[in-house]
Design a protein around this motif. Structure first.
Motif, PDB file in Angstrom:
ATOM      1  N   SER A 218      84.997  22.891   1.531  1.00 31.60           N
ATOM      2  CA  SER A 218      83.689  22.236   1.526  1.00 31.60           C
ATOM      3  C   SER A 218      82.602  23.235   1.921  1.00 31.60           C
ATOM      4  CB  SER A 218      83.676  21.026   2.462  1.00 31.60           C
ATOM      5  OG  SER A 218      83.923  21.423   3.796  1.00 31.60           O
TER       6      SER A 218
ATOM      7  N   LEU B   3      73.817  21.151   5.903  1.00 30.95           N
ATOM      8  CA  LEU B   3      75.195  21.090   5.419  1.00 30.95           C
ATOM      9  C   LEU B   3      76.182  20.971   6.575  1.00 30.95           C
ATOM     10  CD1 LEU B   3      75.048  23.795   2.604  1.00 30.95           C
ATOM     11  CD2 LEU B   3      75.136  21.308   2.313  1.00 30.95           C
ATOM     12  N   THR B   4      75.898  21.629   7.663  1.00 33.55           N
ATOM     13  CA  THR B   4      76.774  21.585   8.832  1.00 33.55           C
ATOM     14  C   THR B   4      76.815  20.186   9.431  1.00 33.55           C
ATOM     15  OG1 THR B   4      76.368  23.921   9.283  1.00 33.55           O
ATOM     16  CG2 THR B   4      77.201  22.610  11.101  1.00 33.55           C
TER      17      THR B   4
ATOM     18  N   ARG C 262      76.987  17.519   7.917  1.00 31.36           N
ATOM     19  CA  ARG C 262      77.892  16.702   7.108  1.00 31.36           C
ATOM     20  C   ARG C 262      79.368  16.950   7.444  1.00 31.36           C
ATOM     21  NH1 ARG C 262      75.138  17.568   1.181  1.00 31.36           N
ATOM     22  NH2 ARG C 262      73.039  16.954   1.789  1.00 31.36           N
ATOM     23  N   GLU C 263      79.628  17.971   8.225  1.00 26.16           N
ATOM     24  CA  GLU C 263      81.001  18.324   8.574  1.00 26.16           C
ATOM     25  C   GLU C 263      81.430  17.578   9.836  1.00 26.16           C
ATOM     26  OE1 GLU C 263      82.951  20.337   6.644  1.00 26.16           O
ATOM     27  OE2 GLU C 263      81.255  20.393   5.271  1.00 26.16           O
TER      28      GLU C 263
ATOM     29  N   SER D 294      88.490  20.710   4.030  1.00 30.09           N
ATOM     30  CA  SER D 294      87.228  20.046   4.311  1.00 30.09           C
ATOM     31  C   SER D 294      87.317  19.201   5.566  1.00 30.09           C
ATOM     32  CB  SER D 294      86.878  19.133   3.130  1.00 30.09           C
ATOM     33  OG  SER D 294      85.756  18.350   3.416  1.00 30.09           O
TER      34      SER D 294
ATOM     35  N   GLN E 224      84.535  17.139   5.863  1.00 24.03           N
ATOM     36  CA  GLN E 224      83.367  16.317   5.555  1.00 24.03           C
ATOM     37  C   GLN E 224      83.618  14.848   5.860  1.00 24.03           C
ATOM     38  OE1 GLN E 224      81.944  16.933   1.608  1.00 24.03           O
ATOM     39  NE2 GLN E 224      81.000  18.865   2.135  1.00 24.03           N
ATOM     40  N   HIS E 225      82.564  14.200   6.239  1.00 24.61           N
ATOM     41  CA  HIS E 225      82.596  12.758   6.445  1.00 24.61           C
ATOM     42  C   HIS E 225      81.424  12.151   5.728  1.00 24.61           C
ATOM     43  CE1 HIS E 225      79.327  12.943   9.426  1.00 24.61           C
ATOM     44  NE2 HIS E 225      79.894  14.040   9.834  1.00 24.61           N
TER      45      HIS E 225
END
Length: 89
Positions: free
Chosen positions: A28, A47-48, A50-51, A85, A87-88
């Motif tokens: 991701s 972007l961070t 979203r992790e 990933s 991601q959430h």
């Protein structure tokens, strides 16, 4: 991503009769020097968020998945796209 999945699966089916395994890795957000040069700090910060772990993956964390796929631990695995990933939604 769908194109990579289709290509990986089709190639894996073609190569299986020769004992060749084909898999792909889909990280991701993985931080590396080039990404930090071509991406703004604001975009990286967004972007961070979203992790799930609140940070980008380190290159070695993605490399570990690649090492697994190249090893004898994944001998029955082919045609897969492995997501690296956190991601959430």
């Amino acid at each position: 991503k769908a194109g990579v999945m289709a290509l990986t699966r089709c190639a894996a089916l073609e190569a299986a009769e020769f004992g060749v395994r084909i898999n792909a890795v889909a990280p991701s957000l993985a931080m590396h020097a080039f990404l930090s040069k071509v991406t703004t700090d604001d975009l990286l910060a967004e972007l961070t968020t979203r992790e799930a772990f609140g940070r980008a993956a380190e290159p070695w964390e993605v490399a570990n998945v690649i090492v697994f796929l190249a090893s004898d631990y994944s001998t029955y695995m082919t045609g897969e796209v492995v997501s690296v990933s956190s991601q959430h939604p």
